[in-house]
Design a protein around this motif. Structure first.
Motif: not given
Length: 161
Positions: A32-36, A42-47, A52-60, A132-135
């Motif tokens: 989880l630390d490595r993911f974050h 990751v540069p700001a933008g659409p990606t 970010v919501p996927l990262a929140n899912e992982l943290a949860d 998302a598939r990996r999550i």
């Protein structure tokens, strides 16, 4: 090591022990630390807005992993790297599911790193599909671990009776 880290380490020792269950929990935390860490680059933008919501899912998922590991340690304390014995092998299955969750999380971080290196996305591709598939895989392994934990509880009750 500050006082906060010291106190957390003591709490972890009490809840997770210093063996097998602590190791699987810590592997998940490191993933989880490595993911974050990768996400921070990751540069700001659409990606980034999609990730970010996927990262929140992982943290949860971390509290669920901690609960499973702590309960497993309570049912079958392990201060070594040996998997505790059980009549049905449920602790082996539980350990395998937790290990797979940690490994799948590491692969999720790798998928995120690959999206950073992929360059511009042409023809409307979605970079976050792989992540998302990996999550989903990580979630499935945690669900499996929770199922095995329930089986371990039932086994412990039957053994105690």
């Amino acid at each position: 090591m500050g006082i906060k880290d010291f106190l957390q380490s003591r709490r972890d020792d009490a809840e997770l022990g210093q063996g097998l269950w602590r190791r699987t929990h810590d592997r998940f935390v490191r993933g989880l630390d490595r993911f974050h860490q990768i996400l921070e680059r990751v540069p700001a933008g659409p990606t980034l807005e999609e990730i970010v919501p996927l990262a929140n899912e992982l943290a949860d998922l971390l509290p669920r992993v901690r609960i499973v590991a702590a309960e497993a340690h309570r049912l079958a304390p392990s201060d070594s790297q040996d998997i505790p014995a059980s009549p049905t092998g449920v602790y082996s299955d539980l350990h395998r599911a937790l290990s797979r969750a940690g490994n799948a999380l590491a692969l999720t971080a790798e998928a995120l790193a690959m999206t950073r290196c992929a360059g511009d996305c042409l023809n409307g591709c979605t970079r976050t599909e792989s992540i998302a598939r990996r999550i989903d895989t990580v979630k499935q392994h945690i669900s499996d671990a929770e199922t095995y934990l329930e089986q371990a509880r039932c086994e412990a009750q039957q053994t105690a009776s």
